[in-house]
Design a protein around this motif. Structure first.
Motif, PDB file in Angstrom:
ATOM      1  N   SER A  80       0.848  -1.192   0.000  1.00 52.80           N
ATOM      2  CA  SER A  80       0.000   0.000   0.000  1.00 52.80           C
ATOM      3  C   SER A  80       0.885   1.244   0.000  1.00 52.80           C
ATOM      4  N   LEU A  81       0.422   2.259  -0.714  1.00 55.56           N
ATOM      5  CA  LEU A  81       1.168   3.514  -0.773  1.00 55.56           C
ATOM      6  C   LEU A  81       1.311   4.111   0.622  1.00 55.56           C
ATOM      7  N   ARG A  82       0.221   4.125   1.364  1.00 56.64           N
ATOM      8  CA  ARG A  82       0.267   4.707   2.711  1.00 56.64           C
ATOM      9  C   ARG A  82       1.350   4.041   3.555  1.00 56.64           C
ATOM     10  N   GLU A  83       1.343   2.737   3.597  1.00 57.74           N
ATOM     11  CA  GLU A  83       2.315   2.018   4.435  1.00 57.74           C
ATOM     12  C   GLU A  83       3.738   2.155   3.889  1.00 57.74           C
ATOM     13  N   ASP A  84       3.892   2.172   2.569  1.00 58.91           N
ATOM     14  CA  ASP A  84       5.241   2.377   2.000  1.00 58.91           C
ATOM     15  C   ASP A  84       5.813   3.728   2.415  1.00 58.91           C
ATOM     16  N   VAL A  85       5.009   4.783   2.277  1.00 58.56           N
ATOM     17  CA  VAL A  85       5.473   6.131   2.618  1.00 58.56           C
ATOM     18  C   VAL A  85       5.698   6.242   4.125  1.00 58.56           C
ATOM     19  N   LEU A  86       4.772   5.699   4.934  1.00 61.27           N
ATOM     20  CA  LEU A  86       4.952   5.726   6.389  1.00 61.27           C
ATOM     21  C   LEU A  86       6.221   4.990   6.805  1.00 61.27           C
ATOM     22  N   THR A  87       6.462   3.827   6.224  1.00 60.20           N
ATOM     23  CA  THR A  87       7.649   3.040   6.564  1.00 60.20           C
ATOM     24  C   THR A  87       8.920   3.813   6.260  1.00 60.20           C
ATOM     25  N   LEU A  88       8.971   4.397   5.074  1.00 58.57           N
ATOM     26  CA  LEU A  88      10.145   5.165   4.667  1.00 58.57           C
ATOM     27  C   LEU A  88      10.330   6.394   5.559  1.00 58.57           C
ATOM     28  N   MET A  89       9.251   7.098   5.833  1.00 58.88           N
ATOM     29  CA  MET A  89       9.337   8.291   6.675  1.00 58.88           C
ATOM     30  C   MET A  89       9.710   7.937   8.124  1.00 58.88           C
ATOM     31  N   LEU A 113       6.727  16.046  -1.278  1.00 64.23           N
ATOM     32  CA  LEU A 113       6.090  16.823  -0.214  1.00 64.23           C
ATOM     33  C   LEU A 113       6.191  16.175   1.168  1.00 64.23           C
ATOM     34  N   PRO A 114       5.820  14.905   1.344  1.00 58.11           N
ATOM     35  CA  PRO A 114       5.884  14.367   2.707  1.00 58.11           C
ATOM     36  C   PRO A 114       7.304  14.367   3.278  1.00 58.11           C
ATOM     37  N   PHE A 115       8.299  14.194   2.409  1.00 61.21           N
ATOM     38  CA  PHE A 115       9.685  14.142   2.866  1.00 61.21           C
ATOM     39  C   PHE A 115      10.229  15.544   3.169  1.00 61.21           C
ATOM     40  N   VAL A 116       9.743  16.533   2.436  1.00 61.00           N
ATOM     41  CA  VAL A 116      10.103  17.920   2.732  1.00 61.00           C
ATOM     42  C   VAL A 116       9.514  18.314   4.092  1.00 61.00           C
ATOM     43  N   LEU A 117       8.274  17.936   4.328  1.00 64.57           N
ATOM     44  CA  LEU A 117       7.648  18.239   5.621  1.00 64.57           C
ATOM     45  C   LEU A 117       8.339  17.483   6.763  1.00 64.57           C
ATOM     46  N   LEU A 118       8.762  16.268   6.498  1.00 65.74           N
ATOM     47  CA  LEU A 118       9.511  15.499   7.495  1.00 65.74           C
ATOM     48  C   LEU A 118      10.836  16.188   7.807  1.00 65.74           C
ATOM     49  N   ARG A 119      11.541  16.615   6.779  1.00 63.77           N
ATOM     50  CA  ARG A 119      12.813  17.319   6.976  1.00 63.77           C
ATOM     51  C   ARG A 119      12.590  18.598   7.779  1.00 63.77           C
ATOM     52  N   ILE A 151       1.147  13.956   8.570  1.00 67.86           N
ATOM     53  CA  ILE A 151       1.686  14.427   7.283  1.00 67.86           C
ATOM     54  C   ILE A 151       1.151  13.564   6.144  1.00 67.86           C
ATOM     55  N   VAL A 152       1.198  12.255   6.331  1.00 68.15           N
ATOM     56  CA  VAL A 152       0.772  11.336   5.270  1.00 68.15           C
ATOM     57  C   VAL A 152      -0.745  11.357   5.084  1.00 68.15           C
ATOM     58  N   ASP A 153      -1.491  11.238   6.175  1.00 66.93           N
ATOM     59  CA  ASP A 153      -2.942  11.062   6.077  1.00 66.93           C
ATOM     60  C   ASP A 153      -3.717  12.349   5.791  1.00 66.93           C
ATOM     61  N   THR A 154      -3.284  13.468   6.343  1.00 64.73           N
ATOM     62  CA  THR A 154      -4.087  14.685   6.183  1.00 64.73           C
ATOM     63  C   THR A 154      -3.558  15.642   5.119  1.00 64.73           C
ATOM     64  N   ILE A 155      -2.300  15.493   4.748  1.00 62.81           N
ATOM     65  CA  ILE A 155      -1.734  16.416   3.760  1.00 62.81           C
ATOM     66  C   ILE A 155      -1.426  15.712   2.442  1.00 62.81           C
TER      67      ILE A 155
END
Length: 191
Positions: free
Chosen positions: A77-86, A155-161, A179-183
């Motif tokens: 899933s995209l959500r879990e992939d991005v969450l895992t990486l972040m 975007l999610p990685f810029v916000l994480l940084r 960041i992932v779910d609402t933005i």
């Protein structure tokens, strides 16, 4: 007797020495001579590969980002992939991100370039990895590829940084999920 280094082993030793020098001394005091001394080599060996400090700094950042790049998740899933990486970046890479930005604050003043210019996603392989995550999500029907601009992908990685540089601490899971779910996901998900 010291073994002579050649090729990729020599280049890795030089770039590792440059990273150590950058983290210990900062950008303002970073010199080619200090890297030569730290690497236990001679100036011609270093200058054959990088003609000046700026080239060496750029190569060092790319080297470190490639060397420490997290494994590419494939959770289904995209959500879990991005969450895992972040989550990986937001916990185990906090010091690296902080050191890079703190020590490169004077980079802009001296070169006129933004420190972000050093983190070229193509050179470090990050663009290809993000594209893989998004291609898989599009293949699963989770997102519409036409919604994906390069800015939205990062975007999610810029916000994480931003979060890391605002707190100098590991990013709490609830912040990463927000960041992932609402933005991020509302911008890319299929209706």
């Amino acid at each position: 007797m010291t073994q002579r280094r050649h090729g990729a082993a020599l280049e890795k030793a030089l770039l590792d020495a440059a990273w150590e020098e950058l983290t210990d001394s900062g950008y303002a005091r970073f010199t080619m001579d200090a890297v030569v001394k730290r690497a236990g080599t001679s100036p011609p060996v270093l200058y054959r590969r990088w003609s000046d400090r700026d080239e060496l700094i750029r190569a060092t950042i790319v080297h470190i980002l490639k060397k420490t790049r997290p494994d590419l998740p494939d959770t289904g899933s995209l959500r879990e992939d991005v969450l895992t990486l972040m989550r990986e970046i937001g916990t185990s890479h906090v010091q690296q991100v902080t050191v890079m930005y703190a020590h490169l604050a004077s980079y802009h003043r001296e070169t006129g370039r933004s420190p972000s210019d050093l983190f070229d996603p193509v050179a470090t392989g990050r663009k290809e990895e993000l594209d893989t995550i998004f291609d898989r999500a599009a293949d699963r029907g989770e997102i519409k590829p036409e919604h994906l601009t390069e800015r939205i992908k990062t975007l999610p990685f810029v916000l994480l940084r931003h979060e890391i540089l605002s707190t100098f601490a590991p990013v709490p899971d609830h912040v990463i999920e927000e960041i992932v779910d609402t933005i991020f996901l509302p911008l890319v998900r299929c209706p």
